[in-house]
Structures are given as structure tokens and as C-alpha cells.
Design an enzyme around this catalytic site. Structure first.
Site, PDB file in Angstrom:
ATOM      1  N   GLU A   1      69.104  40.954  36.234  1.00 58.35           N
ATOM      2  CA  GLU A   1      69.143  42.017  37.238  1.00 58.35           C
ATOM      3  C   GLU A   1      69.711  43.297  36.620  1.00 58.35           C
ATOM      4  O   GLU A   1      70.863  43.330  36.199  1.00 58.35           O
ATOM      5  CB  GLU A   1      70.022  41.549  38.406  1.00 58.35           C
ATOM      6  CG  GLU A   1      70.373  42.619  39.410  1.00 58.35           C
ATOM      7  CD  GLU A   1      71.372  42.106  40.461  1.00 58.35           C
ATOM      8  OE1 GLU A   1      71.754  40.921  40.408  1.00 58.35           O
ATOM      9  OE2 GLU A   1      71.762  42.905  41.315  1.00 58.35           O
TER      10      GLU A   1
ATOM     11  N   ASP B   1      73.737  39.057  39.751  1.00 61.07           N
ATOM     12  CA  ASP B   1      75.135  39.173  40.163  1.00 61.07           C
ATOM     13  C   ASP B   1      75.478  38.084  41.174  1.00 61.07           C
ATOM     14  O   ASP B   1      74.629  37.653  41.952  1.00 61.07           O
ATOM     15  CB  ASP B   1      75.385  40.538  40.841  1.00 61.07           C
ATOM     16  CG  ASP B   1      75.301  41.673  39.836  1.00 61.07           C
ATOM     17  OD1 ASP B   1      75.393  41.390  38.625  1.00 61.07           O
ATOM     18  OD2 ASP B   1      75.145  42.834  40.275  1.00 61.07           O
TER      19      ASP B   1
ATOM     20  N   ASP C   1      76.733  38.174  43.980  1.00 64.20           N
ATOM     21  CA  ASP C   1      77.010  38.761  45.294  1.00 64.20           C
ATOM     22  C   ASP C   1      75.757  38.677  46.170  1.00 64.20           C
ATOM     23  O   ASP C   1      74.762  38.077  45.781  1.00 64.20           O
ATOM     24  CB  ASP C   1      77.490  40.218  45.144  1.00 64.20           C
ATOM     25  CG  ASP C   1      76.427  41.092  44.488  1.00 64.20           C
ATOM     26  OD1 ASP C   1      75.292  40.603  44.263  1.00 64.20           O
ATOM     27  OD2 ASP C   1      76.720  42.262  44.189  1.00 64.20           O
TER      28      ASP C   1
ATOM     29  N   ASP D   1      73.532  40.905  47.121  1.00 65.44           N
ATOM     30  CA  ASP D   1      72.332  41.506  46.534  1.00 65.44           C
ATOM     31  C   ASP D   1      71.747  40.613  45.446  1.00 65.44           C
ATOM     32  O   ASP D   1      70.537  40.441  45.354  1.00 65.44           O
ATOM     33  CB  ASP D   1      72.673  42.874  45.919  1.00 65.44           C
ATOM     34  CG  ASP D   1      72.589  43.976  46.960  1.00 65.44           C
ATOM     35  OD1 ASP D   1      72.140  43.677  48.093  1.00 65.44           O
ATOM     36  OD2 ASP D   1      72.984  45.115  46.640  1.00 65.44           O
TER      37      ASP D   1
END
Ligand code: 0RA
Length: 650
Positions: free
Chosen positions: A433, A511, A513, A515
């Protein structure tokens, strides 16, 4: 029949045969139940439940209860007639004992039973018995309660009467043998998903699952699955939040040439084909003759209707079979007396006679439906014409991607940092990402066998996009070219060509998280819809970067869960020195330097990769449509419910 008339002279010889049978199962369990991992473990439950489903199909049972106990033992209870307990003439022992201990004995002594269900391997409950440390069966029948217990399949005592009862039914409890199975922990969701599927496939049966390991408002976690509408409701469930094209699914249920057939189909506003098929309640992932018959019947009937009704006059393009299945969700369930299963995973129906039977049934029922519903018929045909028009554009776009692959030099995307080794079996591709994390990964990797492809932010949501848009998307084009795979022609069913696949590990690294997990889901959706084979062959993985770094002076520990973090804090606090303990929460890959990223997430010696697998294709379809669709509420509910799981199974 009374016991005194039974010839027991053969008893010991048969006893030896039984022991040899049980021993064979214990020696090669994988041959009988697939594997000795989690899959095989859950298979034991399906095998026992299947026997109760058979009893329900015969018309004598309408309730099945499955309970996961605290110690991961399982009870399956039904309200059928109860397994017969009288003396089995030939075997010289109780019929119940024969069913429970002799391989492939289940149901055979009752020729009237229409026995077609049965697990994938159709091995019978005696295999479950052989692979259980302990099994106990209780039969309620003719006003009495009978019981027998076994150790690794060997009876502890003859079937005995232990009481009286008003009801009838069979109760089986078993403790999977931890000498056989790698894991003996049951997953509630896995069992619940299968029971839900069985409820849709066998309308009118009530299936209840209870998990005594999980307390829920004063009781245990429990769900009941019951379907009145059968596959019609299944299709609606699968489509979840997709927008239906016609008010109700087209539905057919009946028998054709002695073959029971049930089919439901609906069109929706997506561009995917979601056809799920079952033979004797087994998901035929690889399709087969029943699916071929369905496709043939669908294409033929819609084409005839479109031509006859003049709706094709405006179509300037040639229409192919594919166009009739864009945005189609369908479930096909047939019962076949002697199914021939073929293919890599033995989930492809081979019986040739089934094709014509299903083709004819679809033709009949769909033909009548179209005649009786001209408004819906027009909606469907117009959608098909639209699909044909879009398909032309998609083919051009797809060919562009493929041509570029072949022509341009190495043909590899500029953003790809490739590895030195060329043997695909040794090579790994990290899909990362963002450019910044991509840069760190490029520095941190082992360039001999690890390649990096950075992806820009969110990739296209393929669940909503038309096919040609997908092949025009930069990031997706890069994934295709980096992997070296191409999509077959339409005649070839668009099968993925893996001959030139350049990496056997494809690792999604995002990541830790919200997103990041969204991007992971987008990429998984893309693989699931357009490169399913990669997932089926086990080539797709998800990286697990750490969530915390706990530090005290020079000591430091990476942690992946809150518990690990708390333990690390205690450990470091306890080591005497007066420095303070600090906790760093990693929000993104970008917060780690190259060395940290290598050590925690990329180094094969120390990292943990989660393999993406398809446990249940129908449920997977339902979940993706929900996660990637337009409605927010069900998505939020799902994410909140599943947030506590560390693992994403697709
Ligand atoms: C054959 C005959 C009969 C019952 C069953 C099979 C039976 C098997 C299982 C396995 C799990 N639950 C079951 N329930 C019933 C009965 C024949 C009769 O009563 O005449």
C-alpha cells in the site's frame, strides 16, 4: 426378531473385520475425511449431520440440533425415527452397532430410504467413530432409550436399554481424537455457515447450532436456520445488498427423469456471474454436467425468446453465452443416486445423463416464466444486450493488457522492483500500500527472491465496476503484468493461464488500520472475482505487520495483540533497571524503518503470513457483495462483529 434366533458363530470373525476397518481409518484418516487439520475436524460434524438430513429427506425428521460443548466435543441430535437397534441378522449384533462400527454400513440395510446426501467422501458415521477418542450414541425408539459407547470406535459394551421415552430420535456425542487431529478446536462460524447452507438446500428442516463456549445474554450463543422458500431465499441471501433486476427470483423445483432438481435465479445490477451448484448437498465448486445443463438451458431459452419477441432488433452486437450470465446469481441443486465426482478437488459432477435433464427442466420452467412475465423478460433481455455491448469493449481492453504483456521488452511494470531468482516456486511478490511503504519494503527486502509492487491508495472496487474498466485500471494492469498471468478466451471460460505465473507467493501488505484492511479487502475481492485460481491453489497471502513496539532502553519487543503488549510491558518492567517503558503504536507500515519491516513482516524466519482460503464459496460471495456494495449498515455490522478476529478468511 429375538436374540436367541441369531447365529453368532461368525461373531469373532466379523469382530476382527470391524477392528481392521477402524484401524484402516485411523492409519490413513486423510483418505477418508480429506485431511487431519481444521477442515477434516469440521468434516466429522458434517458427516453426522448428513445422516440426520437423510432421515429428514426420507420425511421422518424436521429438527436437528448441533451443540459445541466447552471441551470442543460435539452433540448432534435429531427427531427422526432413531437408528434401528434390533438384531442385524447377518452380523449377529445390534443394527446400531453395525452402523456405528462397520465402514459404509450406514443406511444400507434400509433400501427404501432415498439416500443421496452424505459427506463429500460419503464415509459414514463409523469413520467419525474411529477418529473419536470417545463417542456415545443414544437412540430413542419404540418407547425406549438405547445407548452404546465406544473408544476409538471399539464398543465398550453391547447396546443397552437405559430408560423409557415418549419421543424418537438419535443423539450422537463425540470427542475428536487429538492423537489424530492437528487441532481439535471448532469454529462456530464455519459450522453455522454450513448449517445455514443446509437449511436453504433442504427447505423445511430446522437446524439449530449452540456454542456452549460462548455466553450470550444469560444463555449460550445460538442460532436457528430455517428456510421455507429454499433456494429462492438462498439466492436472495447471496445477493445481499445487490439491487435485483426482477421482483422475485425465477424458481423451479421438481423431478425430471427421476432426478430431483431445484434451481433459483435472479439478475442484479452487478457485472459478476455467481452460480453456485450442489449435488446431494455437496458444493460442486468445479461445476460439472449439471452446471453445463443449466447454462445450456438458460442460453437456449433466453435466446429463443429474444429472437421470437423481436427484442434483439436493436442489438448491433453478437451475443454469446457469457452475456446471458452477467449479473446472474443462481443456485442449482440436484440429487443424483450414483454421483461420479471428478476434477482436482473431486467437486465436479461427471454424470453425463444429468446435462440433458437439467437443460430440459430449465427450458420448460424458464420458457413459461418468460411467456407469463413479458415485463421481466424485457428487462432481462435488455440487460443481456447491454452485457454484449460492454463485453466487446472489455475484450478490447483485455487484449490490450495481454498484448502489452507479450510485446514490450520485459513487459514488466516500471514500478515493480523485481527479484533476481526466476524460479516462481521460490519467488514472492509483495503488493504494498502506497509508494512510501513500497520504498521501505524495497530497501528492507531480500532482493534474491522478494519483489515489490507498490500500489497507489485504494485500488478499483471490482465489485461495482464493469469488466472493461477493470482492464483499463493502472494498478490492476500492473498486477496482471507483474504476475505474468493472462486470462483465457471466452470459449475457454476465461480460465486463468498460470503457466507464466512468476511468483508462487503473492503477499498483500497494508497498514494495520481501517484503511489498510479496506485495501486488503479490495485486493482480495479482485483476486476472488478475477483470479480465483490463485486463491484456490493457495498462492495468496496477507502480511501481518505488528501493532506495537514496547521499549525499555535497548530492550524492545514487537507485539501483534493487546495481550502480547501487556505481557511485554510487565516483562520489561520486571527487568530491574530504572528506565521507563514506552509503547509505540504502529499505525502504518511507514512508521517502521526498512530493518524493522524486514524483521517483523517480511523475513520468512520471523514473519507470520495468513493464507487466503475459500472455505465456503457461497458465503464468500455473500460477504463480498456486502462489504463492497452500497449499503453501509450491514457492512458496519459485519466489521464490528468480526473485528475481534485476527484472521480474515475469504
Ligand atoms: C435407517 C432406518 C431407520 C432409521 C435410520 C436409518 C436413521 C438413521 C439415522 C442417522 C442419524 N439419525 C438417524 N435417524 C434414522 C428406521 C427404519 C424404521 O424405523 O423402520
Amino acid at each position: 426378531m429375538s436374540e436367541t434366533t441369531v447365529d453368532r458363530s461368525d461373531y469373532s470373525a466379523q469382530n476382527i473385520q470391524v477392528l481392521e476397518g477402524l484401524q484402516a481409518v485411523r492409519k490413513r484418516p486423510a483418505m477418508y475425511i480429506g485431511d487431519v487439520g481444521s477442515k477434516g475436524l469440521h468434516h466429522l460434524v458434517y458427516e453426522v449431520v448428513d445422516n440426520s438430513i437423510d432421515e429428514a429427506m426420507a420425511g421422518y425428521c424436521d429438527e436437528i440440533f448441533v451443540t459445541i460443548h466447552k471441551d470442543n466435543s460435539i452433540t448432534v441430535r435429531d427427531n427422526g425415527r432413531g437408528i434401528p437397534t434390533d438384531m442385524h441378522e447377518k452380523e449377529g449384533r445390534s443394527a446400531l452397532e453395525v452402523v456405528m462400527t462397520v465402514l459404509h454400513a450406514g443406511g444400507k440395510f434400509d433400501k427404501d430410504t432415498y439416500k443421496v446426501s452424505g459427506g463429500l467422501h460419503g464415509v459414514g458415521v463409523s469413520c467419525v467413530n474411529a477418529l473419536s477418542r470417545v463417542l456415545r450414541v443414544e437412540v430413542h425408539r419404540k418407547g425406549k432409550i438405547f445407548a452404546q459407547e465406544y473408544d476409538k470406535g471399539v464398543p465398550r459394551y453391547d447396546v443397552k436399554e437405559i430408560g423409557e421415552t415418549d419421543g424418537t430420535g438419535t443423539i450422537t456425542t463425540f470427542w475428536p481424537d487429538d492423537e489424530i487431529f492437528i487441532t481439535t478446536e471448532y469454529k462456530y462460524d464455519t459450522l453455522a455457515t454450513r448449517l445455514r447452507e443446509l437449511a436453504y438446500l433442504n427447505k423445511g428442516i430446522r437446524l439449530t447450532i449452540t456454542d456452549e463456549r460462548e455466553e450470550r445474554d444469560g444463555g449460550f450463543l445460538t442460532e436457528t436456520f430455517f428456510s421455507e422458500g429454499g433456494l429462492k431465499e438462498f439466492v436472495t441471501y447471496l445477493d445481499g445488498t445487490r439491487e435485483p433486476l426482477i421482483p422475485e427470483p425465477v424458481y423451479m423445483m421438481g423431478e425430471k427423469a427421476g432426478t430431483p432438481i431445484e434451481i433459483a435465479l435472479q439478475y442484479n445490477n452487478s457485472y459478476n456471474e455467481n452460480v453456485h451448484s450442489y449435488v446431494n448437498n455437496i458444493n460442486t465448486i468445479e461445476g460439472g454436467t449439471h452446471v453445463a445443463g443449466f447454462r445450456r438451458g438458460l442460453t437456449r431459452t433466453l435466446k429463443n425468446y429474444a429472437e421470437k419477441s423481436g427484442l434483439l432488433k436493436h442489438a448491433k452486437v453478437e451475443i454469446t453465452g457469457d452475456d446471458f450470465r452477467e449479473g446472474l446469481t443462481a443456485v442449482i441443486s440436484v440429487k443424483v443416486q450414483e454421483p461420479q465426482f471428478e476434477g482436482q478437488t473431486k467437486t465436479k459432477l461427471g454424470n453425463n445423463e444429468v446435462t440433458g435433464v437439467v437443460d430440459a427442466a430449465v427450458g420448460e420452467v424458464l420458457g413459461i416464466y418468460l411467456e407469463e412475465h413479458p415485463r421481466e423478460a424485457k428487462l432481462i433481455i435488455n440487460k443481456v444486450i447491454l452485457a454484449a455491448t460492454a463485453r466487446q469493449a472489455a475484450r478490447k481492453a483485455r487484449e490490450m493488457v495481454q498484448r502489452k504483456n507479450v510485446l514490450s521488452g520485459t513487459g514488466l511494470p516500471g514500478k515493480l522492483a523485481d527479484c533476481a531468482i526466476t524460479d516462481p516456486a521460490q519467488c514472492e511478490l509483495f503488493l504494498v500500500e502506497g509508494d512510501s511503504a513500497g520504498g521501505t519494503a524495497k530497501q528492507g527486502r531480500n532482493r534474491d527472491f522478494q519483489a515489490i509492487l507498490p500500489l497507489k491508495g485504494k485500488i478499483l472496487n471490482v465489485e461495482k465496476a464493469m469488466e472493461h474498466k477493470i482492464y483499463e485500471n493502472e494498478e490492476i494492469k500492473n498486477i496482471f503484468t507483474a504476475l505474468g498471468v493472462s486470462i483465457g478466451t471466452e470459449e475457454d471460460d476465461k480460465a486463468l493461464n498460470l503457466d507464466k505465473l512468476r511468483y508462487h507467493k503473492i503477499v498483500i501488505m497494508t497498514d494495520a488500520d481501517v484503511d489498510g484492511s479496506h485495501i486488503t479487502t479490495l485486493i482480495l475481492t479482485f483476486f476472488f472475482r478475477y483470479m480465483k485460481e490463485l486463491v484456490e491453489y493457495g498462492y495468496v497471502y496477507i502480511a501481518t505487520p505488528p501493532l506495537y513496539l514496547v521499549k525499555k532502553g535497548k530492550d524492545q519487543e514487537y507485539c501483534w495483540t493487546d495481550e502480547q503488549r501487556d505481557e511485554a510491558i510487565q516483562r520489561l518492567k520486571g527487568n530491574g533497571r530504572e528506565e521507563s517503558v514506552s509503547v509505540q503504536r504502529y499505525k502504518g507500515l511507514g512508521e517502521m524503518n526498512a530493518e524493522q519491516l524486514w524483521e517483523t513482516t517480511m523475513n520468512p524466519e520471523t514473519r507470520t503470513l495468513r493464507q487466503a482460503t475459500i472455505e465456503n464459496a457461497a458465503e464468500c460471495d455473500h460477504v463480498f457483495s456486502m462489504l463492497m456494495g452500497d449499503e453501509v449498515a450491514p457492512r458496519r455490522e459485519f466489521i464490528e462483529r468480526n473485528a475481534r478476529y485476527a484472521k480474515i478468511d475469504i
